[in-house]
Write a protein that holds these residues in place. Structure first.
Motif, mmCIF file in Angstrom:
data_model
loop_
_atom_site.group_PDB
_atom_site.id
_atom_site.type_symbol
_atom_site.label_atom_id
_atom_site.label_comp_id
_atom_site.label_asym_id
_atom_site.label_seq_id
_atom_site.Cartn_x
_atom_site.Cartn_y
_atom_site.Cartn_z
ATOM 1 N N CYS A 109 0.846 -1.200 0.000
ATOM 2 C CA CYS A 109 0.000 0.000 0.000
ATOM 3 C C CYS A 109 0.880 1.249 0.000
ATOM 4 C CB CYS A 109 -0.893 0.026 1.234
ATOM 5 S SG CYS A 109 -2.116 -1.287 1.265
ATOM 6 N N VAL A 110 0.446 2.259 -0.733
ATOM 7 C CA VAL A 110 1.219 3.496 -0.839
ATOM 8 C C VAL A 110 1.178 4.232 0.498
ATOM 9 C CG1 VAL A 110 1.412 5.714 -2.021
ATOM 10 C CG2 VAL A 110 0.749 3.670 -3.305
ATOM 11 N N PRO A 111 2.346 4.466 1.125
ATOM 12 C CA PRO A 111 2.382 5.174 2.409
ATOM 13 C C PRO A 111 1.848 6.602 2.284
ATOM 14 C CG PRO A 111 4.472 4.078 1.996
ATOM 15 C CD PRO A 111 3.674 4.021 0.723
ATOM 16 N N ILE A 112 1.459 7.131 3.418
ATOM 17 C CA ILE A 112 0.967 8.508 3.502
ATOM 18 C C ILE A 112 1.978 9.323 4.298
ATOM 19 C CG2 ILE A 112 -0.854 10.012 4.411
ATOM 20 C CD1 ILE A 112 -2.753 7.573 4.148
ATOM 21 N N VAL A 113 2.310 10.504 3.779
ATOM 22 C CA VAL A 113 3.146 11.435 4.530
ATOM 23 C C VAL A 113 2.207 12.464 5.142
ATOM 24 C CG1 VAL A 113 5.016 13.117 4.456
ATOM 25 C CG2 VAL A 113 5.082 11.121 2.952
ATOM 26 N N LYS A 114 2.251 12.569 6.449
ATOM 27 C CA LYS A 114 1.423 13.530 7.174
ATOM 28 C C LYS A 114 2.257 14.792 7.375
ATOM 29 C CE LYS A 114 -1.362 13.638 11.346
ATOM 30 N NZ LYS A 114 -1.842 12.868 12.483
ATOM 31 N N ARG A 115 1.784 15.909 6.750
ATOM 32 C CA ARG A 115 2.545 17.157 6.771
ATOM 33 C C ARG A 115 1.699 18.284 7.341
ATOM 34 N NH1 ARG A 115 5.016 15.424 1.327
ATOM 35 N NH2 ARG A 115 7.137 15.084 1.985
ATOM 36 N N LEU A 116 2.381 19.284 7.856
ATOM 37 C CA LEU A 116 1.729 20.497 8.324
ATOM 38 C C LEU A 116 1.765 21.505 7.191
ATOM 39 C CD1 LEU A 116 0.385 21.792 10.780
ATOM 40 C CD2 LEU A 116 2.615 22.654 11.448
ATOM 41 N N THR A 120 5.272 12.851 9.459
ATOM 42 C CA THR A 120 5.118 11.452 9.830
ATOM 43 C C THR A 120 4.851 10.615 8.591
ATOM 44 O OG1 THR A 120 4.132 12.126 11.939
ATOM 45 C CG2 THR A 120 3.772 9.856 11.258
ATOM 46 N N LEU A 121 5.508 9.480 8.496
ATOM 47 C CA LEU A 121 5.255 8.520 7.426
ATOM 48 C C LEU A 121 4.341 7.450 8.000
ATOM 49 C CD1 LEU A 121 6.031 7.704 4.496
ATOM 50 C CD2 LEU A 121 7.806 6.264 5.523
ATOM 51 N N VAL A 122 3.178 7.273 7.396
ATOM 52 C CA VAL A 122 2.185 6.306 7.877
ATOM 53 C C VAL A 122 2.168 5.104 6.937
ATOM 54 C CG1 VAL A 122 -0.239 5.912 8.458
ATOM 55 C CG2 VAL A 122 0.799 8.166 8.864
#
Length: 183
Positions: free
Chosen positions: A83-90, A129-131
């Motif tokens: 699954c393609v990871p998600i980068v959580k950014r501000l 964060t890398l999810v």
């Protein structure tokens, strides 16, 4: 490498003892290759070569391997059908936004021992964060048999704390008493 953190995520095809044994082999290969190899691509290729040998049932493992250089934020990674990871950014507005990481669609491990994986890189900023997650998350169903899906999952990632427990509790709240259909 000093100041680096390497990690992986993966899912095996199938169920039961054969699948568990295949995944156990993949985990041990990751540990062994991680000691010798210099990059996520090299680890992936070494694992794939071994898992592809004598695999008449075509059992496979999807995997994501990343190595983060902590002082600079440089992330080197290789994806094998995971699954393609998600980068959580501000965002500049102060809102948290999730972005799907750009990934090369490499094949899962175990199909073709001669496959040449493509490695990629990106920069992660402080506080980002890398999810990593499995398809068991986006395919989770509620009592009405609706799937959580990518849109809801992205909303959960963007609106919640990044702690794994928080993410898991949101998926469980969505699923309620529904029987799990996957991992």
């Amino acid at each position: 490498q000093l100041g680096a953190l390497c990690s992986s995520s993966g899912v095996v095809s199938g169920k039961g003892v054969p699948a568990a044994m295949f995944m156990s082999a993949a985990v041990n290969l990751f540990r062994a290759a991680g000691v010798r190899a210099k990059s996520p691509k090299e680890i992936m290729q070494e694992m794939n070569a071994v898992l592809s040998e004598n695999n008449p049932s075509f059992t496979f493992v999807t995997a994501f391997i990343g190595c983060l250089h902590i002082p600079t934020g440089k992330l080197l990674y290789c994806n094998a059908g995971h699954c393609v990871p998600i980068v959580k950014r501000l965002a500049p507005s102060g809102l948290v936004r999730g972005e799907r990481l750009e990934v090369e669609p490499n094949i899962p491990l175990g199909y073709d021992g001669k496959y040449q994986f493509v490695e990629q890189g990106c920069m992660l900023g402080e506080g980002e964060t890398l999810v990593l997650y499995t398809d068991g998350v986006t395919e989770a169903r509620n009592s009405a048999r609706e799937m959580l899906g990518m849109k809801r999952w992205m909303s959960i990632v963007e609106s919640r704390k990044s702690k794994v427990e928080s993410l898991i509790s949101e998926v469980k709240a969505f699923s309620g008493a529904a029987e799990p259909t996957d991992d």
